[in-house]
Write a protein that holds these residues in place. Structure first.
Motif, mmCIF file in Angstrom:
data_model
loop_
_atom_site.group_PDB
_atom_site.id
_atom_site.type_symbol
_atom_site.label_atom_id
_atom_site.label_comp_id
_atom_site.label_asym_id
_atom_site.label_seq_id
_atom_site.Cartn_x
_atom_site.Cartn_y
_atom_site.Cartn_z
ATOM 1 N N PHE A 109 -52.323 61.760 -29.559
ATOM 2 C CA PHE A 109 -51.499 60.988 -28.281
ATOM 3 C C PHE A 109 -51.799 62.035 -27.348
ATOM 4 O O PHE A 109 -50.961 62.971 -26.991
ATOM 5 C CB PHE A 109 -50.162 60.386 -28.537
ATOM 6 C CG PHE A 109 -50.042 59.501 -29.523
ATOM 7 C CD1 PHE A 109 -50.152 58.245 -29.139
ATOM 8 C CD2 PHE A 109 -50.177 59.916 -30.959
ATOM 9 C CE1 PHE A 109 -49.888 57.010 -30.035
ATOM 10 C CE2 PHE A 109 -49.732 58.806 -31.936
ATOM 11 C CZ PHE A 109 -49.868 57.384 -31.609
ATOM 12 N N VAL A 114 -44.411 59.101 -28.404
ATOM 13 C CA VAL A 114 -45.006 59.077 -29.683
ATOM 14 C C VAL A 114 -44.340 58.587 -30.911
ATOM 15 O O VAL A 114 -44.712 57.761 -31.685
ATOM 16 C CB VAL A 114 -45.615 60.782 -30.081
ATOM 17 C CG1 VAL A 114 -46.176 60.797 -31.549
ATOM 18 C CG2 VAL A 114 -46.486 61.267 -29.165
ATOM 19 N N THR A 135 -45.883 65.189 -36.728
ATOM 20 C CA THR A 135 -45.938 65.105 -35.539
ATOM 21 C C THR A 135 -45.985 66.516 -35.064
ATOM 22 O O THR A 135 -45.386 67.593 -35.501
ATOM 23 C CB THR A 135 -45.142 64.306 -34.466
ATOM 24 O OG1 THR A 135 -43.692 65.082 -34.746
ATOM 25 C CG2 THR A 135 -45.122 63.177 -34.788
ATOM 26 N N THR A 165 -50.213 65.245 -28.645
ATOM 27 C CA THR A 165 -49.532 65.313 -30.037
ATOM 28 C C THR A 165 -50.406 64.751 -31.196
ATOM 29 O O THR A 165 -50.768 63.813 -31.082
ATOM 30 C CB THR A 165 -48.165 64.535 -29.904
ATOM 31 O OG1 THR A 165 -47.429 65.151 -28.912
ATOM 32 C CG2 THR A 165 -47.222 64.763 -31.169
ATOM 33 N N ALA A 204 -50.419 63.143 -34.429
ATOM 34 C CA ALA A 204 -49.512 62.440 -35.611
ATOM 35 C C ALA A 204 -50.336 62.325 -36.600
ATOM 36 O O ALA A 204 -51.242 61.133 -36.693
ATOM 37 C CB ALA A 204 -48.876 60.991 -34.781
ATOM 38 N N TYR A 244 -47.503 53.836 -25.835
ATOM 39 C CA TYR A 244 -47.416 55.100 -25.830
ATOM 40 C C TYR A 244 -47.415 55.619 -24.329
ATOM 41 O O TYR A 244 -46.468 56.348 -23.922
ATOM 42 C CB TYR A 244 -48.343 56.032 -26.561
ATOM 43 C CG TYR A 244 -48.524 57.387 -26.035
ATOM 44 C CD1 TYR A 244 -47.607 58.612 -26.219
ATOM 45 C CD2 TYR A 244 -49.641 57.616 -25.158
ATOM 46 C CE1 TYR A 244 -47.703 59.749 -25.578
ATOM 47 C CE2 TYR A 244 -49.788 59.071 -24.685
ATOM 48 C CZ TYR A 244 -49.147 60.009 -24.734
ATOM 49 O OH TYR A 244 -48.924 61.283 -24.255
#
Length: 663
Positions: A90, A119, A153, A168, A170, A196
């Protein structure tokens, strides 16, 4: 932006685990590296890992099918060859990254918290909508939504080139309580990315930043474009490298390349990244505090505008596409998109359509549904308005134009009523048939206009059938609505490539035809070309009023070539490709750049001797590359002369044209 890729077993999984865990440090700000990872998701709670820090060694355990905390096997095939899972990345919009890197520490911490919260919300949303699935049934064809995810994350601060880029990872291991495989359903990618961004935009707006829509994403008001471009050198470098390889950045191979290059990024010094970003901001007189206010402008949700925007390019959407559109639309608004969509459903403005054969549900707007129903009803009404025909005259013209039995039948059909459609594959002689009809119409004192979405198609129909007047459909509609063009009962409008005409444009044309008493003839194949705008007008009108069929290919001289075209028209791609390989019609190259140069060279060679040439590619990027190579060759051959003229296209990209080029 959300990107994802599947992590491979073995060395790929080991390398990914090492990469994320080695960068994660408690003292990341002073000692380098990135913040420690965090376990999230419903399955993390089940495993007593929820909100805990990811410890060294836990990722490879999860990737191998074991409980990250206890080491007990969770997957049925736990071990080094277990399918590891997925990396969902993200990425905050570049303007957000610039503010994050150049703001004071308190603001930076608040943005990091907003990023993490967004997130986590997206992963929870993935659990809610079934973005991850388990498969069952023959060949795993049935998808069962899986709502318990384990995710790790990792917040990262930069691109490989050292540009600031808040993003980020995930990491979702392939683990479930029942031991079965968990897969990401990529159909939900756009929805999760939009969800998001909506969450992040809301948090930033609450911090006092203004939010502006930027196509499918958003940007923070007041951040200079020149500054965001300066901080995007990695994106430019990847694009250039993938261009040379002929890869799409969103393809699996493109994603693998980006992942591989990130693994060689090495040590990360956030202090250095922030210092460079702050120096860039100072050069451009940018102060993040100056663009932050207590009361940023908030736009209101407009339901009419939303439905018009959503159904501008497609007449129907799946549920996930509809929700994604709602989140995209709400990024710069203080609104609950799900609530607004539900109100539109309850008010009857959004209508669910269910395929009676497959059971698949799609959504459309009441306006689009009414337009298409109106098109079908009008086509049926006009097709019932029969015109007087002279059988002997039809036979005489058919013989003069050497029409086949199929073409002669279509000729009789198209001249029998005020509205008629002819459906046929490419190369079936539709233009020859229209030429026969044109002769009859002109003998009856009628004016014939050839039109199509593309000017080339309109001219092609006119040239192939002997029609004197041609116009793009947009040009014709503009003239009609400005009263610069008049239709009457002696006017015949022939639309080529009718499958490309969207429902709204077709409705405008049909209204002008009905009001003037003119005739409308549609030519094309709804299977061959899809509408440029929203709607399946041609398909709808055929369903209600029927169409004559011309399916025997005559353009190709050999039976082999005719069969190839026929196979492609009905979706028998493998059969057609096998025949083309056997006839040496397909040429493969190991290097994408060599392939592009060969295509460009053949195109220029054809054009130089008066042949037409069409280049088709898998992506717009590849088309641009071939065009640029062909331009260089054409200029060297003297086919293009004079200075280039620069212009920006609808996508915001700069393009160049010179004398001798065709648009």
């Amino acid at each position: 932006m959300l990107s994802f890729h599947s992590i491979g077993a073995g060395a790929d999984a080991a390398g990914a685990a090492q990469y994320y865990e080695d960068l994660a440090r408690e003292d990341y700000y002073t000692a380098g590296g990135e913040p420690p990872g965090k376990w999230i998701g419903k399955f993390a709670q089940v495993l007593n890992l929820g909100d805990q820090q990811v410890k060294k060694g836990q990722l490879i355990e999860a990737f191998s099918g074991f409980d990250p905390a206890t080491g007990k096997p969770l997957a049925r095939n736990a071990g080094p060859m277990h399918k590891p899972g997925y990396d969902l990345t993200f990425s905050a919009p570049k303007s957000v990254s610039v503010i994050w890197a150049t703001a004071d520490q308190a603001t930076r911490n608040a943005i990091s918290a907003a990023q993490q919260k967004a997130v986590e919300a997206a992963i929870a949303h993935a659990e809610k909508i079934g973005a991850f699935v388990q498969r069952c049934g023959h060949g795993g064809i049935e998808r069962i939504p899986h709502g318990e995810l384990l995710a790790a994350t990792f917040e990262h601060s930069s691109s490989r080139n050292g540009d600031v880029q808040l993003h980020t990872h995930a990491i979702v291991p392939n683990l479930a309580a029942n031991g079965k495989t968990v897969d990401f359903d990529a159909r939900h990618k756009m929805e999760l990315g939009a969800y998001y961004r909506t969450q992040l935009a809301t948090a930033l707006r609450e911090m006092g930043f203004g939010i502006e829509r930027d196509r499918a994403s958003f940007s923070v008001s007041g951040v200079p474009d020149v500054l965001t471009r300066e901080q995007s050198t990695r994106s430019q470098e990847i694009a250039e490298y993938l261009n040379r390889l002929g890869l799409d950045a969103n393809s699996k191979a493109g994603a693998a390349f980006k992942m591989d290059t990130r693994r060689t990024k090495g040590e990360v010094s956030r202090a250095e990244i922030f210092r460079r970003a702050s120096e860039a901001a100072e050069r451009h007189d940018f102060d993040p505090a100056a663009i932050r206010s207590g009361h940023p402008e908030v736009k209101l949700w407009n339901e009419q505008h939303f439905t018009a925007e959503v159904f501008a390019q497609a007449s129907t959407l799946t549920a996930t596409q509809l929700r994604a559109a709602g989140y995209v639309y709400s990024q710069d608004k203080d609104a609950d998109p799900e609530a607004h969509i539900q109100r539109l459903i309850e008010a009857g403005e959004l209508v669910e359509l269910v395929d009676t054969q497959t059971g698949e549900a799609r959504w459309t707007s009441r306006e689009m549904l009414e337009i298409e129903r109106g098109l079908g009803a009008a086509a049926k009404k006009l097709s019932a308005m029969c015109l007087e025909q002279d059988g002997e005259r039809l036979a005489e013209i058919s013989q003069a134009h050497k029409l086949s039995a199929e073409q002669a039948s279509a000729f009789a059909h198209i001249t029998a009523s005020r509205y008629a459609a002819v459906q046929g594959v490419a190369g079936a002689g539709k233009s020859r048939m229209v030429g026969a009809a044109r002769e009859l119409w002109e003998a009856q004192g009628r004016r014939v206009i050839a039109t199509a979405i593309a000017a080339k198609a309109a001219r092609g129909l006119a040239d192939g059938s002997g029609i004197e007047e041609s116009s793009t459909l947009d040009g014709l509609l503009l003239k009609l609505e400005n009263e610069a063009e008049q239709l009457d009962k002696n006017t015949v409008i022939v639309v080529d490539e009718a499958g490309m005409v969207g429902s709204r444009k077709m409705a405008r044309l049909l209204l002008a035809v009905e009001q003037s008493g003119a005739e409308l003839k549609l030519i094309g194949d709804p299977r061959q070309l899809q509408p440029i705008d929203a709607g399946g007008a041609f398909r709808t009108m055929i369903a209600q009023a029927g169409a004559a069929q011309i399916n025997t290919v005559v353009r190709q001289q050999s039976e082999r070539d005719r069969q190839i075209v026929a196979d492609l028209a009905v979706g028998q791609t493998e059969k057609a490709l096998a025949a083309m390989r056997a006839a040496h019609m397909i040429h493969a190259h190991d290097d994408a750049e060599i392939a592009r140069r060969e295509v460009a060279a053949q195109t220029i060679a054809d054009l130089s001797i008066g042949k037409s040439a069409i280049v088709m590619t898998g992506t717009r990027r590849e088309a641009f590359q071939v065009n640029q190579t062909a331009r260089d060759m054409a200029r060297a051959a003297g086919q293009i002369t004079g200075p280039d003229v620069a212009f920006k296209n609808a996508a915001g990209d700069w393009r160049h044209m010179a004398q001798g080029e065709r648009v």
